[in-house]
Design a protein around this motif. Structure first.
Motif, PDB file in Angstrom:
ATOM      1  N   SER B  16     -25.631 -24.135 -24.573  1.00 33.58           N
ATOM      2  CA  SER B  16     -24.231 -23.824 -24.876  1.00 33.58           C
ATOM      3  C   SER B  16     -23.568 -23.091 -23.725  1.00 33.58           C
ATOM      4  N   ALA B  32     -18.621 -22.605 -27.899  1.00 32.01           N
ATOM      5  CA  ALA B  32     -19.925 -22.659 -27.234  1.00 32.01           C
ATOM      6  C   ALA B  32     -20.374 -21.264 -26.824  1.00 32.01           C
ATOM      7  N   PHE B  35     -22.276 -19.548 -29.545  1.00 29.14           N
ATOM      8  CA  PHE B  35     -23.708 -19.870 -29.661  1.00 29.14           C
ATOM      9  C   PHE B  35     -24.515 -19.206 -28.546  1.00 29.14           C
ATOM     10  N   THR B  36     -23.927 -19.124 -27.354  1.00 29.87           N
ATOM     11  CA  THR B  36     -24.625 -18.431 -26.266  1.00 29.87           C
ATOM     12  C   THR B  36     -24.893 -16.983 -26.639  1.00 29.87           C
TER      13      THR B  36
END
Lengths: 101, 162
Positions: B16, B32, B35-36
């Protein structure tokens, strides 16, 4: 999983990705996201050295300070970006090259 | 089992992160990034830093990411459906990035790191709190002053002067 190098590799890759984002993005907010990735990679290093390098909890406290700094930086940077958008009608950082309107 | 979970978390984090810097949709980048940040919190748990994982989720995902999404919404016209952003000088960026990575990876591999075997701590929040209130009291107070300054500065910068 249980050695220092694994985490250092992950953090090095995360740092490179953040650097790539900072270099190539034109939108100010996207550049800020790259900076967040870089700060996270530094934090992984701090916590990894706290776990494996004998820094114990001092490393985690330093990572805590980095998170505090990141929060302050994000707030001020977004205020600046919104100001730039109000004045120039764009958040493209290449267009914001004049100090005074 | 543990190895599978670790590999999954690493894959989510790096995959991500790649999406954050690659995708052309600004909102996809923000999602994204979520999610990181979750993946990094998972890595903290693998390093026995459960308090740091909690702080990461509360401040990064609950605070900074929401602030970023606010910024995306405020700096785009509602009428423009596609909130896209372009990249420039991808090639130059890739060369510089690979150069830095090519410097870091051999450095990590070739250095003989000091590795101490430590035991899993019984409680993390307790020890961190003690350190903050005793050894790192001055940096702690300076950090609170920094936050106050950032609060006032951000409010000053973004208020409507008209």
């Amino acid at each position: 999983m249980d050695n220092l190098q694994t985490y250092l590799y992950i953090s090095a890759i995360l740092f490179s990705l953040g650097l790539y984002g900072v270099i190539t993005r034109r939108n100010g907010i996207a550049v800020l996201m790259g900076v967040e990735l870089i700060l996270n990679s530094a934090n992984i290093n701090f916590v990894a050295f706290a776990r494996f390098g004998g820094m114990n909890f001092s490393g985690q406290v330093f990572a805590l300070f980095v998170i505090i700094m990141a929060a302050a930086e994000a707030a001020v940077a977004l205020a600046i970006i919104i100001n730039v958008f109000n004045n120039l009608d764009t958040v493209n950082i290449d267009d914001a090259r004049e100090l005074k309107l | 089992m543990e190895n599978i979970a670790f590999g999954l978390i690493v894959a989510i984090t790096l995959g991500s992160a790649l999406m954050v810097v690659m995708t052309q949709q600004l909102l996809y980048s923000a999602i994204a990034l979520l999610f990181t940040l979750f993946g990094v919190a998972g890595l903290y748990i693998f390093m026995w830093a459960d308090f740091m994982a909690g702080v990461q989720i509360v401040i990064y995902i609950g605070g900074i990411l929401v602030l970023l999404i606010f910024g995306i919404m405020l700096t785009n016209k509602i009428s423009s459906v596609n909130i896209s952003h372009t990249s420039l000088q991808r090639r130059v960026g890739a060369v510089i990035t690979l150069g830095v990575l090519g410097f870091l990876i051999p450095m990590i591999t070739n250095t003989s790191w000091l590795q101490l075997s430590s035991e899993e701590p019984a409680q993390t929040a307790d020890s961190i709190g003690r350190l903050l209130m005793m050894e790192y009291l001055l940096p702690f107070e300076v950090a609170s002053l920094l936050l106050l300054g950032a609060l006032i500065g951000a409010a000053m910068l973004s208020r409507n002067t008209n």
